[in-house]
Design an enzyme around this catalytic site. Structure first.
Site, PDB file in Angstrom:
ATOM      1  N   LYS A  98      -4.371 -14.356 -26.494  1.00  0.00           N
ATOM      2  CA  LYS A  98      -2.876 -14.932 -25.949  1.00  0.00           C
ATOM      3  C   LYS A  98      -1.711 -14.772 -26.766  1.00  0.00           C
ATOM      4  O   LYS A  98      -1.561 -14.741 -27.908  1.00  0.00           O
ATOM      5  CB  LYS A  98      -3.412 -16.496 -26.093  1.00  0.00           C
ATOM      6  CG  LYS A  98      -2.323 -17.393 -25.835  1.00  0.00           C
ATOM      7  CD  LYS A  98      -2.627 -18.836 -26.142  1.00  0.00           C
ATOM      8  CE  LYS A  98      -1.496 -19.803 -25.840  1.00  0.00           C
ATOM      9  NZ  LYS A  98      -1.693 -21.090 -26.490  1.00  0.00           N
ATOM     10  N   GLU A 151      -9.677 -11.640 -36.052  1.00  0.00           N
ATOM     11  CA  GLU A 151      -9.837 -12.978 -35.883  1.00  0.00           C
ATOM     12  C   GLU A 151     -11.025 -12.895 -34.737  1.00  0.00           C
ATOM     13  O   GLU A 151     -11.624 -13.826 -35.033  1.00  0.00           O
ATOM     14  CB  GLU A 151      -8.483 -13.466 -35.332  1.00  0.00           C
ATOM     15  CG  GLU A 151      -7.405 -13.585 -36.533  1.00  0.00           C
ATOM     16  CD  GLU A 151      -7.650 -14.863 -37.240  1.00  0.00           C
ATOM     17  OE1 GLU A 151      -8.715 -15.480 -36.989  1.00  0.00           O
ATOM     18  OE2 GLU A 151      -6.518 -15.117 -37.996  1.00  0.00           O
ATOM     19  N   TYR A 169      -1.099 -20.543 -14.794  1.00  0.00           N
ATOM     20  CA  TYR A 169      -0.588 -21.700 -14.180  1.00  0.00           C
ATOM     21  C   TYR A 169      -0.029 -21.470 -12.459  1.00  0.00           C
ATOM     22  O   TYR A 169      -0.037 -22.348 -11.689  1.00  0.00           O
ATOM     23  CB  TYR A 169       0.866 -22.022 -14.699  1.00  0.00           C
ATOM     24  CG  TYR A 169       0.621 -22.218 -16.145  1.00  0.00           C
ATOM     25  CD1 TYR A 169       0.587 -23.561 -16.487  1.00  0.00           C
ATOM     26  CD2 TYR A 169       1.110 -21.260 -17.263  1.00  0.00           C
ATOM     27  CE1 TYR A 169       0.287 -24.164 -17.590  1.00  0.00           C
ATOM     28  CE2 TYR A 169       1.045 -21.890 -18.364  1.00  0.00           C
ATOM     29  CZ  TYR A 169       0.531 -23.075 -18.711  1.00  0.00           C
ATOM     30  OH  TYR A 169       0.540 -23.375 -20.104  1.00  0.00           O
ATOM     31  N   SER A 219       2.988 -19.911 -20.561  1.00  0.00           N
ATOM     32  CA  SER A 219       4.180 -20.610 -19.703  1.00  0.00           C
ATOM     33  C   SER A 219       5.315 -19.460 -19.713  1.00  0.00           C
ATOM     34  O   SER A 219       5.928 -19.550 -18.421  1.00  0.00           O
ATOM     35  CB  SER A 219       4.522 -21.716 -20.718  1.00  0.00           C
ATOM     36  OG  SER A 219       4.931 -21.235 -22.010  1.00  0.00           O
ATOM     37  N   LYS A 274      -4.365 -15.471 -31.446  1.00  0.00           N
ATOM     38  CA  LYS A 274      -3.436 -16.184 -30.680  1.00  0.00           C
ATOM     39  C   LYS A 274      -1.912 -15.976 -31.616  1.00  0.00           C
ATOM     40  O   LYS A 274      -1.943 -16.153 -32.780  1.00  0.00           O
ATOM     41  CB  LYS A 274      -3.463 -17.666 -30.659  1.00  0.00           C
ATOM     42  CG  LYS A 274      -2.142 -18.544 -30.322  1.00  0.00           C
ATOM     43  CD  LYS A 274      -2.708 -19.879 -30.076  1.00  0.00           C
ATOM     44  CE  LYS A 274      -1.444 -20.839 -29.843  1.00  0.00           C
ATOM     45  NZ  LYS A 274      -1.666 -22.303 -29.690  1.00  0.00           N
ATOM     46  N   ARG A 319       5.589 -21.344 -36.168  1.00  0.00           N
ATOM     47  CA  ARG A 319       3.941 -21.538 -36.417  1.00  0.00           C
ATOM     48  C   ARG A 319       3.525 -20.283 -37.038  1.00  0.00           C
ATOM     49  O   ARG A 319       2.384 -19.731 -37.065  1.00  0.00           O
ATOM     50  CB  ARG A 319       3.229 -21.531 -35.005  1.00  0.00           C
ATOM     51  CG  ARG A 319       3.700 -22.692 -34.421  1.00  0.00           C
ATOM     52  CD  ARG A 319       2.370 -22.943 -33.298  1.00  0.00           C
ATOM     53  NE  ARG A 319       2.938 -23.960 -32.323  1.00  0.00           N
ATOM     54  CZ  ARG A 319       3.153 -25.404 -32.445  1.00  0.00           C
ATOM     55  NH1 ARG A 319       3.185 -25.846 -33.545  1.00  0.00           N
ATOM     56  NH2 ARG A 319       3.565 -26.304 -31.354  1.00  0.00           N
ATOM     57  N   ARG A 326       6.676 -25.654 -24.447  1.00  0.00           N
ATOM     58  CA  ARG A 326       7.428 -26.823 -25.534  1.00  0.00           C
ATOM     59  C   ARG A 326       8.073 -28.021 -24.627  1.00  0.00           C
ATOM     60  O   ARG A 326       7.646 -29.236 -25.337  1.00  0.00           O
ATOM     61  CB  ARG A 326       8.300 -26.255 -26.427  1.00  0.00           C
ATOM     62  CG  ARG A 326       7.697 -25.016 -27.114  1.00  0.00           C
ATOM     63  CD  ARG A 326       7.066 -25.547 -28.543  1.00  0.00           C
ATOM     64  NE  ARG A 326       6.207 -24.524 -28.842  1.00  0.00           N
ATOM     65  CZ  ARG A 326       6.330 -23.463 -29.772  1.00  0.00           C
ATOM     66  NH1 ARG A 326       7.467 -23.393 -30.232  1.00  0.00           N
ATOM     67  NH2 ARG A 326       5.451 -22.699 -30.197  1.00  0.00           N
TER      68      ARG A 326
END
Ligand code: PBG
Length: 332
Positions: A255, A240, A320, A281, A203, A224, A213
């Site tokens: 992602k 990872e 989505y 998004s 990620k 982050r 957000r």
């Protein structure tokens, strides 16, 4: 032209396989069906009617009632699953709402699992950012840094709350080290051996989460980058994923999707479990906004993006646009 290439020219004709719809269908390498897609859904505490999200045309924050209705539609359309995100009315430093059985995400999960849990896979986002007043994915130490191991304890408690609510697959999206094994151990100790874990392994710290957000009314002011990956690093994304495989992940994920198809392909080549991708998004919104302006065909662009993600190695994709495309009969 050499003699040899003149000889070959009329014979080597890749276009032969593109001449009819039937031939194209027969030689198609990748398909995109409703079962390959997971629909992310937002449920907001205190709403009594769904509310549009300005930066995500066609996507809404749901009330419990409208969430139930859309989950039924997702099941009827044959989607693979739904991924639930909660938007609580109040937040605090440790994200109490995430572990409270009466917290919005757990309440919603209970409602949806009872309604559609036998027909599609009911999944929940396991992360603290929607529930903390500082907006970080973990809890903070006394110097304001995200405390990895203290966050793991909160994730373990959150996992139990989500499993008790009926979530069948937990999406570990916090990017804390050791989160997969910490959550697996907690679930097993509590007897939830059949609850599956989706590790958001690779990620990235991405600008493409921007509209999300808005969708969760995020409180984050910083960034982050101490826990999400640097977009410059492909090898680290593969690392990872390998760590999550070792820790017992049932599914690993990359992602965002479109900018990271190289990482997706590498993970898909190495993984011994299903590999998913999240078309996030901002990736959705770019296409939706361009379509609203008449600059491209939104449905075709969403389909092409999703097909490309499947072609790069994703077994399933969070999107989505999933329900809209399925209801229009565009997934075959
Ligand atoms: C964390 C989480 C995020 C997304 C999914 N899970 C936000 C983040 O890490 O900043 C982003 C999804 C999207 O942009 O569609 N709860």
């Amino acid at each position: 032209m050499t003699d040899a290439s003149r000889d070959l020219a009329p014979r080597i004709r890749p276009r032969r396989l593109r001449q009819s719809a039937a031939m194209r269908r027969l030689v198609s390498e990748t398909d995109l069906r409703p079962r390959h897609l997971v629909l992310p859904l937002f449920v907001r505490e205190g709403l009594d009617a769904p509310q549009p999200i300005g930066s995500m045309p066609g996507v809404e924050q749901h009330s419990l009632d409208s969430l139930r209705r859309i989950a039924v539609q997702a099941a009827e359309a044959g989607l693979g699953g739904v991924m639930l995100f909660g938007v609580p009315a109040t937040r605090d430093a440790i994200g109490t709402g995430a572990t409270d059985p009466d917290g919005i995400l757990n309440v919603a999960t209970r409602a949806i699992a009872a309604e559609v849990g036998d027909t599609l896979v009911v999944q929940t986002d396991l992360c603290l950012d929607e529930f903390t007043d500082h907006g970080h994915c973990g809890v903070l130490d006394d110097r304001g840094r995200v405390d990895n191991d203290a966050s793991l304890e909160r994730y373990a408690a959150m996992a139990i709350a989500q499993a008790e609510a009926g979530s069948q697959l937990l999406g570990l999206s916090g990017m804390m080290d050791g989160q997969t094994v910490a959550v697996r151990t907690a679930l097993d100790d509590a007897g939830f051996i059949d609850v599956a874990l989706l590790a958001y392994s690779a990620k990235y710290a991405s600008a493409f989460y921007g509209p999300f957000r808005d969708a969760v009314d995020s409180q984050l002011t910083g960034d982050r980058r101490t826990y999400q990956l640097d977009p410059a690093n492909g090898r680290e994304g593969v690392r990872e994923a390998l760590i999550d495989l070792d820790e017992g992940a049932d599914v690993v994920m990359v992602k965002p999707a479109l900018g990271y198809l190289d990482v997706l392909r590498q993970v898909a080549d190495l993984s011994t479990v299903p590999v998913w991708a999240y078309m996030v998004s901002g990736e959705y919104a770019m296409i939706a906004a361009a379509a609203q302006n008449g600059w491209l065909d939104g449905d075709r662009a969403q389909l092409e993006a999703l097909l490309s993600i499947r072609r790069a190695g994703a077994d399933a994709v969070l999107s989505y646009a999933a329900l809209d495309l399925a209801q229009k009969g565009l997934l075959t």
